[in-house]
Design a protein around this motif. Structure first.
Motif, PDB file in Angstrom:
ATOM      1  N   LYS A  31       3.260  -1.548 -10.562  1.00 14.33           N
ATOM      2  CA  LYS A  31       4.196  -1.651  -9.434  1.00 14.33           C
ATOM      3  C   LYS A  31       3.741  -2.649  -8.372  1.00 14.33           C
ATOM      4  N   GLY A  32       2.597  -3.285  -8.591  1.00 14.31           N
ATOM      5  CA  GLY A  32       2.148  -4.334  -7.685  1.00 14.31           C
ATOM      6  C   GLY A  32       1.487  -3.847  -6.400  1.00 14.31           C
ATOM      7  N   TYR A  33       0.906  -2.684  -6.435  1.00 14.16           N
ATOM      8  CA  TYR A  33       0.211  -2.173  -5.247  1.00 14.16           C
ATOM      9  C   TYR A  33      -1.173  -2.794  -5.148  1.00 14.16           C
ATOM     10  N   THR A  34      -1.586  -3.107  -3.934  1.00  9.31           N
ATOM     11  CA  THR A  34      -2.945  -3.559  -3.694  1.00  9.31           C
ATOM     12  C   THR A  34      -3.845  -2.335  -3.563  1.00  9.31           C
ATOM     13  N   TYR A  35      -3.327  -1.310  -2.862  1.00  4.97           N
ATOM     14  CA  TYR A  35      -4.068  -0.062  -2.664  1.00  4.97           C
ATOM     15  C   TYR A  35      -3.127   1.125  -2.820  1.00  4.97           C
ATOM     16  N   ILE A  36      -3.627   2.171  -3.451  1.00 11.07           N
ATOM     17  CA  ILE A  36      -2.991   3.487  -3.395  1.00 11.07           C
ATOM     18  C   ILE A  36      -4.091   4.434  -2.941  1.00 11.07           C
ATOM     19  N   PHE A  37      -3.906   4.947  -1.746  1.00 12.90           N
ATOM     20  CA  PHE A  37      -4.911   5.840  -1.172  1.00 12.90           C
ATOM     21  C   PHE A  37      -4.642   7.273  -1.600  1.00 12.90           C
ATOM     22  N   GLY A  38      -5.688   8.075  -1.571  1.00 13.56           N
ATOM     23  CA  GLY A  38      -5.553   9.498  -1.849  1.00 13.56           C
ATOM     24  C   GLY A  38      -5.664  10.286  -0.560  1.00 13.56           C
ATOM     25  N   SER A  39      -4.808  11.259  -0.407  1.00 13.91           N
ATOM     26  CA  SER A  39      -4.846  12.126   0.764  1.00 13.91           C
ATOM     27  C   SER A  39      -4.969  13.558   0.277  1.00 13.91           C
ATOM     28  N   ASN A  40      -5.734  14.361   1.006  1.00 13.42           N
ATOM     29  CA  ASN A  40      -5.874  15.770   0.648  1.00 13.42           C
ATOM     30  C   ASN A  40      -6.068  16.608   1.898  1.00 13.42           C
ATOM     31  N   GLU A  41      -6.448  17.857   1.720  1.00 13.16           N
ATOM     32  CA  GLU A  41      -6.568  18.758   2.864  1.00 13.16           C
ATOM     33  C   GLU A  41      -7.645  18.337   3.861  1.00 13.16           C
ATOM     34  N   SER A  42      -8.561  17.487   3.463  1.00 17.16           N
ATOM     35  CA  SER A  42      -9.569  17.021   4.424  1.00 17.16           C
ATOM     36  C   SER A  42      -9.055  15.820   5.224  1.00 17.16           C
ATOM     37  N   ALA A  43      -7.793  15.502   5.059  1.00 11.61           N
ATOM     38  CA  ALA A  43      -7.080  14.523   5.883  1.00 11.61           C
ATOM     39  C   ALA A  43      -7.687  13.131   5.862  1.00 11.61           C
ATOM     40  N   ASN A  44      -7.836  12.557   4.686  1.00 11.15           N
ATOM     41  CA  ASN A  44      -8.296  11.180   4.582  1.00 11.15           C
ATOM     42  C   ASN A  44      -7.313  10.220   5.241  1.00 11.15           C
ATOM     43  N   ILE A  45      -6.037  10.559   5.174  1.00 16.12           N
ATOM     44  CA  ILE A  45      -5.019   9.734   5.810  1.00 16.12           C
ATOM     45  C   ILE A  45      -4.431  10.559   6.956  1.00 16.12           C
ATOM     46  N   MET A  46      -4.644  10.089   8.155  1.00 14.95           N
ATOM     47  CA  MET A  46      -4.199  10.825   9.327  1.00 14.95           C
ATOM     48  C   MET A  46      -2.740  10.500   9.674  1.00 14.95           C
ATOM     49  N   TYR A  47      -2.295   9.322   9.327  1.00 14.91           N
ATOM     50  CA  TYR A  47      -0.916   8.921   9.583  1.00 14.91           C
ATOM     51  C   TYR A  47      -0.492   7.926   8.512  1.00 14.91           C
ATOM     52  N   ALA A  48       0.760   8.043   8.120  1.00 14.88           N
ATOM     53  CA  ALA A  48       1.335   7.056   7.206  1.00 14.88           C
ATOM     54  C   ALA A  48       2.812   6.891   7.544  1.00 14.88           C
ATOM     55  N   LYS A  49       3.244   5.673   7.517  1.00 12.11           N
ATOM     56  CA  LYS A  49       4.653   5.352   7.779  1.00 12.11           C
ATOM     57  C   LYS A  49       5.503   6.003   6.689  1.00 12.11           C
ATOM     58  N   ASP A  50       6.678   6.496   7.073  1.00 14.34           N
ATOM     59  CA  ASP A  50       7.587   7.080   6.089  1.00 14.34           C
ATOM     60  C   ASP A  50       7.816   6.096   4.957  1.00 14.34           C
ATOM     61  N   GLY A  51       7.898   6.621   3.767  1.00 11.26           N
ATOM     62  CA  GLY A  51       8.143   5.773   2.610  1.00 11.26           C
ATOM     63  C   GLY A  51       6.873   5.336   1.903  1.00 11.26           C
ATOM     64  N   LYS A  52       5.723   5.636   2.472  1.00 11.02           N
ATOM     65  CA  LYS A  52       4.458   5.239   1.855  1.00 11.02           C
ATOM     66  C   LYS A  52       3.899   6.321   0.921  1.00 11.02           C
ATOM     67  N   ASP A  53       4.454   7.551   1.009  1.00 11.85           N
ATOM     68  CA  ASP A  53       4.004   8.655   0.157  1.00 11.85           C
ATOM     69  C   ASP A  53       4.735   8.558  -1.177  1.00 11.85           C
ATOM     70  N   THR A 102       0.834  -1.205   0.000  1.00  3.83           N
ATOM     71  CA  THR A 102       0.000   0.000   0.000  1.00  3.83           C
ATOM     72  C   THR A 102       0.866   1.251   0.000  1.00  3.83           C
ATOM     73  N   ALA A 103       0.282   2.336  -0.474  1.00  5.57           N
ATOM     74  CA  ALA A 103       0.939   3.639  -0.471  1.00  5.57           C
ATOM     75  C   ALA A 103      -0.158   4.683  -0.579  1.00  5.57           C
ATOM     76  N   TYR A 104       0.245   5.933  -0.581  1.00  2.69           N
ATOM     77  CA  TYR A 104      -0.744   6.990  -0.778  1.00  2.69           C
ATOM     78  C   TYR A 104      -0.124   8.116  -1.588  1.00  2.69           C
ATOM     79  N   VAL A 105      -0.992   8.933  -2.157  1.00  4.53           N
ATOM     80  CA  VAL A 105      -0.566  10.133  -2.868  1.00  4.53           C
ATOM     81  C   VAL A 105      -1.327  11.329  -2.309  1.00  4.53           C
ATOM     82  N   ASP A 106      -0.666  12.457  -2.282  1.00  7.29           N
ATOM     83  CA  ASP A 106      -1.301  13.711  -1.902  1.00  7.29           C
ATOM     84  C   ASP A 106      -2.009  14.213  -3.163  1.00  7.29           C
ATOM     85  N   THR A 107      -3.310  14.006  -3.225  1.00  5.29           N
ATOM     86  CA  THR A 107      -4.054  14.312  -4.449  1.00  5.29           C
ATOM     87  C   THR A 107      -4.019  15.797  -4.795  1.00  5.29           C
ATOM     88  N   SER A 108      -4.038  16.650  -3.795  1.00  7.80           N
ATOM     89  CA  SER A 108      -3.985  18.094  -4.065  1.00  7.80           C
ATOM     90  C   SER A 108      -2.676  18.458  -4.742  1.00  7.80           C
TER      91      SER A 108
END
Length: 171
Positions: free
Chosen positions: A133-155, A23-29
């Motif tokens: 890249k073999g991701y199961t999930y890529i989450f989106g994060s934005n100013e409304s804080a969908n992701i409150m915490y993420a381990k370093d390296g996941k962005d 898993t990973a996430y992107v800052d959609t904004s």
């Protein structure tokens, strides 16, 4: 017996490690704002908006001059001529306002359609990237804080943004 337990433990460990999801996430904004195509589209529509504003300002100035000319001559006009001129000026003002509204709406619709197209392109790219890249999930994060915490390296925002911009340069 110990050998059997060790083997069971190794198989369980192997199955567990194979079953972990990537898993990973992107800052959609940031992704949308710093995507070169979006920057170019925003600049293009800003220029179009300025051009429309200049045209409308020109029409408004001409109308204002007409109003001032009327105000200077209104004392020399009969009551009927004044009413007729005022009616004509009010109709002209309404036409100018309608024109402003129509052009603003048209520009907004065009802009919305292009931006929606870019957002779809970015979403499709992230999906392709995730599959590649073999991701199961890529989450989106934005100013409304969908992701409150993420381990370093996941962005992976910058990685995807760099790839998107490189792909855009090539087109």
């Amino acid at each position: 017996m110990m050998k059997k337990l060790l083997m069971i433990f190794m198989v369980a460990l192997f199955l567990t490690s194979c079953d972990q999801e990537k898993t990973a996430y992107v800052d959609t904004s940031k992704l949308i704002q710093e995507y070169k195509e979006m920057e170019e589209v925003e600049a293009e529509f800003s220029a179009k908006s300025d051009s429309v504003k200049q045209q409308l300002d020109s029409v408004a100035r001409a109308f204002q001059q007409e109003v001032q000319a009327y105000q200077q001559e209104m004392n020399s006009l009969s009551q009927a001529e004044r009413q007729e001129k005022e009616q004509a000026l009010m109709q002209q003002q309404q036409r100018i306002q309608q024109q402003q509204q129509m052009q603003g709406n048209m520009l907004r619709k065009q802009s919305d359609a292009v931006i929606d197209s870019i957002v779809k392109k970015v979403k499709d790219y992230v999906a392709e990237y995730g599959q590649e890249k073999g991701y199961t999930y890529i989450f989106g994060s934005n100013e409304s804080a969908n992701i409150m915490y993420a381990k370093d390296g996941k962005d992976i925002t910058q990685e995807i943004l760099d790839n998107l911009n490189e792909t855009y340069k090539q087109n």
